[in-house]
Design a protein around this motif. Structure first.
Motif, PDB file in Angstrom:
ATOM      1  N   MET A 182       0.849  -1.184   0.000  1.00 38.46           N
ATOM      2  CA  MET A 182       0.000   0.000   0.000  1.00 38.46           C
ATOM      3  C   MET A 182       0.891   1.243   0.000  1.00 38.46           C
ATOM      4  N   LYS A 183       0.709   2.085  -0.994  1.00 37.61           N
ATOM      5  CA  LYS A 183       1.540   3.273  -1.140  1.00 37.61           C
ATOM      6  C   LYS A 183       0.940   4.483  -0.420  1.00 37.61           C
ATOM      7  N   ALA A 184      -0.060   4.253   0.420  1.00 44.75           N
ATOM      8  CA  ALA A 184      -0.683   5.356   1.148  1.00 44.75           C
ATOM      9  C   ALA A 184      -1.060   4.875   2.539  1.00 44.75           C
ATOM     10  N   MET A 185      -0.969   5.793   3.519  1.00 40.24           N
ATOM     11  CA  MET A 185      -1.347   5.483   4.900  1.00 40.24           C
ATOM     12  C   MET A 185      -1.825   6.775   5.553  1.00 40.24           C
ATOM     13  N   PHE A 186      -2.828   6.635   6.454  1.00 41.89           N
ATOM     14  CA  PHE A 186      -3.393   7.792   7.139  1.00 41.89           C
ATOM     15  C   PHE A 186      -3.471   7.481   8.625  1.00 41.89           C
ATOM     16  N   VAL A 187      -2.935   8.397   9.459  1.00 43.81           N
ATOM     17  CA  VAL A 187      -2.892   8.232  10.910  1.00 43.81           C
ATOM     18  C   VAL A 187      -3.745   9.337  11.519  1.00 43.81           C
ATOM     19  N   ASP A 188      -4.688   8.947  12.387  1.00 48.35           N
ATOM     20  CA  ASP A 188      -5.677   9.879  12.934  1.00 48.35           C
ATOM     21  C   ASP A 188      -5.310  10.271  14.361  1.00 48.35           C
ATOM     22  N   GLU A 189      -4.844  11.526  14.580  1.00 50.32           N
ATOM     23  CA  GLU A 189      -4.622  12.148  15.890  1.00 50.32           C
ATOM     24  C   GLU A 189      -3.636  11.365  16.769  1.00 50.32           C
ATOM     25  N   GLY A 190      -3.475  11.831  18.017  1.00 50.96           N
ATOM     26  CA  GLY A 190      -2.629  11.165  19.003  1.00 50.96           C
ATOM     27  C   GLY A 190      -1.303  11.838  19.245  1.00 50.96           C
ATOM     28  N   PHE A 191      -0.856  12.777  18.379  1.00 49.59           N
ATOM     29  CA  PHE A 191       0.461  13.391  18.535  1.00 49.59           C
ATOM     30  C   PHE A 191       0.472  14.451  19.635  1.00 49.59           C
ATOM     31  N   GLY A 192      -0.703  14.852  20.106  1.00 49.08           N
ATOM     32  CA  GLY A 192      -0.743  15.875  21.148  1.00 49.08           C
ATOM     33  C   GLY A 192      -0.203  15.394  22.489  1.00 49.08           C
ATOM     34  N   SER A 193      -0.124  14.073  22.703  1.00 55.07           N
ATOM     35  CA  SER A 193       0.363  13.548  23.976  1.00 55.07           C
ATOM     36  C   SER A 193       1.886  13.411  24.018  1.00 55.07           C
ATOM     37  N   LEU A 194       2.595  13.762  22.919  1.00 52.38           N
ATOM     38  CA  LEU A 194       4.046  13.592  22.844  1.00 52.38           C
ATOM     39  C   LEU A 194       4.750  14.908  23.165  1.00 52.38           C
ATOM     40  N   ASP A 195       5.946  14.766  23.757  1.00 49.81           N
ATOM     41  CA  ASP A 195       6.783  15.956  23.918  1.00 49.81           C
ATOM     42  C   ASP A 195       7.462  16.257  22.584  1.00 49.81           C
ATOM     43  N   ASP A 196       8.236  17.357  22.557  1.00 49.55           N
ATOM     44  CA  ASP A 196       8.825  17.778  21.288  1.00 49.55           C
ATOM     45  C   ASP A 196       9.760  16.726  20.722  1.00 49.55           C
ATOM     46  N   TYR A 197      10.591  16.141  21.596  1.00 49.32           N
ATOM     47  CA  TYR A 197      11.578  15.154  21.119  1.00 49.32           C
ATOM     48  C   TYR A 197      10.875  13.912  20.565  1.00 49.32           C
ATOM     49  N   SER A 198       9.895  13.373  21.339  1.00 52.24           N
ATOM     50  CA  SER A 198       9.195  12.161  20.903  1.00 52.24           C
ATOM     51  C   SER A 198       8.421  12.409  19.619  1.00 52.24           C
ATOM     52  N   ARG A 199       7.849  13.612  19.521  1.00 51.86           N
ATOM     53  CA  ARG A 199       7.093  13.933  18.307  1.00 51.86           C
ATOM     54  C   ARG A 199       8.018  13.969  17.099  1.00 51.86           C
ATOM     55  N   GLU A 200       9.184  14.552  17.266  1.00 48.71           N
ATOM     56  CA  GLU A 200      10.143  14.605  16.165  1.00 48.71           C
ATOM     57  C   GLU A 200      10.589  13.197  15.775  1.00 48.71           C
ATOM     58  N   GLN A 201      10.781  12.337  16.783  1.00 45.89           N
ATOM     59  CA  GLN A 201      11.200  10.960  16.485  1.00 45.89           C
ATOM     60  C   GLN A 201      10.095  10.216  15.736  1.00 45.89           C
ATOM     61  N   ALA A 202       8.838  10.379  16.191  1.00 41.78           N
ATOM     62  CA  ALA A 202       7.727   9.694  15.525  1.00 41.78           C
ATOM     63  C   ALA A 202       7.578  10.175  14.085  1.00 41.78           C
ATOM     64  N   ILE A 203       7.685  11.491  13.883  1.00 39.54           N
ATOM     65  CA  ILE A 203       7.590  12.030  12.522  1.00 39.54           C
ATOM     66  C   ILE A 203       8.742  11.524  11.674  1.00 39.54           C
TER      67      ILE A 203
END
Length: 955
Positions: free
Chosen positions: A889-910
């Motif tokens: 599958m060449k497409a994926m969609f993730v719905d919400e949840g990034f608000g619970s991460l700190d800046d470092y964790s968010r950058e790592q997840a992205i």
């Protein structure tokens, strides 16, 4: 699967038609952002609905999918275009919903009607897939390679779903895996083993009941040795041996009864033979007595037989004499018939003469009437010709009237169109005024935004300069810089006199964001107002050219003078059409009167011609009837002469036959004619008397012969006494019947015991096989059901799912290490650590790479849970793709949840998601987190308004 284009019409929170071109997102990560409830998730609901006829949340009700903001005439549908394996496909799907009917009822109101659901699939060659709805749904699943459940786990990853998988218990996780990986096959195998084991146990109990029933059916003689042998038999072999001995004893008793029956049969045979001889002799003496009595009775009826014979002879004589009487009477009847025919023929001739006079008179009257009608017909022809010529001169008046009526209606329509066009001009001025007001508001909001943005940049730069000055004030030569690591500091940043703090920067950024939102809102309003104005202008221009012609324009002198001139022209045209119409109407009236007169004359002419033909037919018919009447009279006169001659012959014949009858009576034994007729017998009476006489003669012959034969057979013999032989036979019969009953009784018992023995053999053999099979199935059932004593309670389905679970965790840990910086990983609980209570096998633990300790997954913090759950969801997507045949599958969609991460964790997840996307994969993130807006350039913005939501790309 690569999304290309999505069109939503009156779907969810979108009131009108909204189109999303996914090619603007390109490969990599893009953000779907907007206010809460604006319709971000609805975009992915629409994709899932187009593919699988259900939203990503599982809702299927068309009334829920239709937008509450949509206009009545706006259809609800989703159109989704995508590329798969280099081939382009397009799907159009609409739900079932209620809408206003296009037709109005008798009361003028529009009723509600039901719009049926529909789906259309367009293949890469542009053709439409020919299947029905269910077939089309199956074809789409065949193309994608994933069903709806697998699709929502690999492409549409909702926050609640993958968090549920992370924190679920083993039995809950089992239900999730069963639905995704379709492992219910193994659960059905477990159930099948359990059912078969239970069924075998029931069959063994049935065998025991059958054995008891057969033993209860067994007949055992009252012999102590046999009873004791049977009661002591415990094993199947011992019971079969006891039954064999009982059967052997019964056979011996049956054979003894058979021998006794044979001996009695020999004695009975001799007695029956002697008794039969004696009884036959006595019967013959009885027959002789009966024969003698019968012959005597026949002789007593001799006088009656002679009387019947005399009646037959007198009847034959009377029949001969009566034949002459019949001939005489027949000749008299023939003479009477001829006299009657002569009288009828004379009357017929008289009536024909009267009819001839009437026909001649009728023929003359018809000829005179025919001549009068011919003259009247010629007069009518001249009148019709004159009226027809007058009507021909006015024949074109009706067409002219229709022409002018049509032109009048067209002129009215053109005038009405001009009036409608003039009424719509103020609407255009209103839309232009509204557009100008929106343009002024947008320009003001743009200036406000620019000022807020400049202020924010100046504040942020001052804040950063202050941070550099704060760090630089403590620098010393020879001491490493904490930022770059250099030991030399040639130009350290100065510390400004007045520096804003972080709160002021955030406030400036907030003002900039609010100004940006206001600018975007005003811009959207200006865009909508401009579109409405342009649409109104284009509509008026198109309608004006249709009504006025190419001369209609909003340039130069403007549309009002053009409409004034056109209305004057149309008014003159209308007046001319009305004048011409009235002239044509008067001519049509005159023509209609002439047509009515011509029609009346034509009908009168036809009636006159019909009367003429009718009189001609009457005259011809009268002539034909006269000719026929003359022929009839001639034939009747000839017939009368012939009958007169026949009458004279009949009179002579009657006199001759009367003399012959008198002579026959005189020579007979009868005195009068009545006496002769009274001696006659009917055919039935004659036949009955003859049969009676013949039967009497035959009986006499047979009686004499029977008496003579029996007297010869019994000569010198006397009757025999049979009572002693009868009593001896009765005694032997009674003894034989008792022996036969004994033999039948033992035969029945032996057959019953033989049947019991055969059934017991089959029962014991079947029971032996059932015990062996039941032992194997119980072991398999306990193994598959996880109920082996002392072992973890993991069933067959959980064991198979555990392999999927371990693969998911392996893929998940690869991404989780990158997200957490190697802080912790996930582990599937080992078999040695599983308990033996409840369902186990799919338990999840957290292993700390720093401490080497294992803890429960529920001890993770909110941000750690989100990263672990996201890693699990990505791992599951990898496993599902592989299990579905290597589908990529060449497409994926993730719905919400990034608000619970700190800046470092968010950058790592992205970063992990960016690495996953690579150069050929598209990943969309649904989130309203402000930091993501700043870090992700490509954004699909969803704007919520009071009349529905809108989408647009922002780069």
């Amino acid at each position: 699967m690569i999304p290309r284009r999505l069109v939503m019409s009156a779907f969810g929170s979108y009131a009108g038609r909204e189109e999303i071109d996914f090619s603007q997102a390109g490969p990599g990560i893009f953000l779907v952002t907007g206010d809460t409830g604006a319709g971000k998730t609805t975009i992915f609901d629409a994709i899932t609905y187009a593919l699988y006829d259900q939203a990503s949340g599982g809702r299927r009700d068309g009334r829920m999918m239709r937008s509450q903001y949509a206009a009545e005439d706006t259809p609800t549908f989703v159109e989704f275009s995508f590329q798969y394996k280099g081939q382009d496909y397009r799907i159009m799907r609409s739900p079932e919903y209620e809408r206003a009917s296009k037709r109005r009822g008798k009361d003028g109101e529009r009723k509600r009607t039901l719009e049926r659901s529909a789906v259309t699939l367009f293949l890469p060659d542009g053709t439409e897939y020919p299947g029905k709805k269910a077939e089309t749904n199956r074809k789409i699943v065949e193309i994608i390679g994933l069903d709806a459940g697998q699709f929502t786990q690999t492409v549409m990853i909702a926050q609640g779903e993958f968090l549920k998988l992370l924190s679920a218990r083993s039995d809950e996780r089992k239900e999730i895996f069963s639905r995704i990986f379709q492992t219910d096959l193994y659960a059905r195998m477990q159930q099948r083993l359990r059912e078969e084991a239970g069924a075998l146990g029931g069959q063994m109990k049935d065998m025991e009941r059958q054995e008891d029933q057969e033993m209860a059916r067994l007949f055992c003689p009252e012999e102590e040795s046999l009873l004791g042998r049977l009661e002591s038999a415990a094993l199947p072999e011992e019971r079969l041996e006891a039954v064999r001995l009982i059967l052997q004893y019964g056979k011996s008793r049956e054979e003894a009864a058979k021998r006794q029956i044979g001996e009695l049969d020999k004695e009975l045979e001799k007695v029956n033979r002697d008794l039969a001889v004696a009884q036959e002799l006595n019967r013959r003496f009885d027959y002789l007595e009966e024969a003698r009595k019968g012959r005597a009775a026949l002789l007593e009826n001799a006088s009656a037989v002679e009387e019947r014979q005399r009646r037959l002879e007198r009847s034959r004589e009377a029949r001969l004499v009566c034949e002459t009487f019949k001939k005489r009477e027949e000749a008299g009847r023939q003479k009477a018939l001829l006299e009657k025919g002569i009288r009828e023929t004379a009357e017929k001739i008289r009536q024909a003469g009267q009819q001839k006079k009437e026909l001649v008179k009728s023929q003359e009257t018809a000829l005179l009437e025919e001549q009068r009608c011919r003259k009247e017909y010629q007069v009518l022809i001249g009148q019709i010709t004159q009226v027809t010529d007058q009507a021909a001169r006015l024949a074109g008046s009706r067409a002219a009237l229709q022409k002018w009526e049509s032109q009048e209606e067209a002129a009215k329509d053109r005038k009405k169109s001009l009036e409608e066009l003039r009424k719509r001009l103020p609407l255009l001025r209103k839309e232009e005024t509204k557009r100008d007001i929106c343009a002024q508001a947008f320009e003001k909001s743009r200036r406000d935004y620019q000022q807020a943005a400049d202020a924010y940049l100046a504040c942020n730069d001052a804040f950063l300069q202050a941070q550099a000055g704060i760090l630089a004030k403590d620098l010393r030569e020879g001491v490493a810089c904490p930022v770059c690591g250099s030991f030399n500091h040639p130009a350290p940043a100065p510390l400004p006199d007045r520096a804003p703090d972080q709160a002021e920067v955030k406030a400036a950024r907030k003002r900039r964001d609010e100004a940006e939102k206001e600018k975007d809102r005003r811009q959207q309003q200006l865009l909508e107002a401009g579109q409405h104005c342009a649409a109104c202008l284009q509509g008026l221009l198109t309608e004006g050219k249709n009504v006025v012609g190419e001369a209609f324009s909003f340039e130069g002198e403007g549309p009002e003078p053009i409409l004034d001139r056109e209305e004057t022209i149309r008014e003159r045209e209308l007046q001319e059409c009305r004048r011409k119409k009235e002239e044509s109407r008067e001519q049509v009236r005159q023509w209609e009167e002439l047509e009515k007169k011509r029609q009346s004359l034509t009908e009168e002419q036809a009636a006159c011609y019909a009367r003429q033909e009718e009189q001609q037919k009457k005259a011809a018919l009268a002539g034909d009837r006269l000719r026929l009447l003359e022929q009839t009279v001639s034939q009747a006169e000839g017939e009368k002469k012939a009958r007169q001659a026949q009458k004279e012959q009949a009179e002579a014949q009657e006199e001759a036959l009367a003399l012959e009858a008198q002579k026959a009576l005189a020579v007979s034994s009868f005195e009068t004619e009545d006496q002769c007729r009274g001696s006659l017998l009917t055919e039935e009476e004659k036949e009955e008397l003859e049969k009676s006489q013949e039967a009497y003669r035959q009986k006499c012959i047979e009686a004499d012969a029977r008496v003579k034969t029996l007297e010869e057979q019994l000569e010198g013999k006397q009757p025999v006494e049979t009572q002693g032989l009868t009593e001896q036979k009765a005694g032997l019969d009674e003894r034989r019947q008792a022996a036969e009953q004994e033999q039948r009784r033992w035969y029945s018992k032996n057959e019953n015991n033989k049947d019991v023995r055969e059934h017991l053999k089959k029962i014991y053999e079947k029971n032996r096989k059932l015990k062996e099979r039941c032992a194997r199935l119980r072991l398999l059932d306990q193994t598959a059901g996880g109920s082996l004593p002392g072992r973890p309670k993991i069933d067959f389905e959980s064991y198979v799912q555990r392999r999927y679970f371990q693969q998911i965790i392996t893929f998940a840990n690869r991404r989780l290490e990158a997200m957490t910086g190697g802080n912790f990983i996930l582990r599937c609980r080992s078999m040695e650590q599983l308990g033996n209570r409840g369902s186990v096998g799919l338990d999840l633990d957290v292993y700390s790479l720093d401490t080497g300790k294992i803890r429960d997954v529920r001890t993770l913090s909110g941000g750690e849970s989100f990263m672990a759950a996201l890693a699990m969801a990505l791992g599951m997507a990898d496993v599902i793709s592989r299990s579905a045949g290597g589908i990529q599958m060449k497409a994926m969609f993730v719905d919400e949840g990034f608000g619970s991460l700190d800046d470092y964790s968010r950058e790592q997840a992205i970063g992990v998601l960016s690495e996953l996307a690579g150069s050929d994969r598209m990943i969309g993130i649904i989130s309203h987190v402000t930091e993501l807006k700043e870090s992700i350039d490509r954004q699909l913005v969803v704007t919520k308004t009071k009349k529905g939501s809108h989408v647009r790309w922002k780069h």
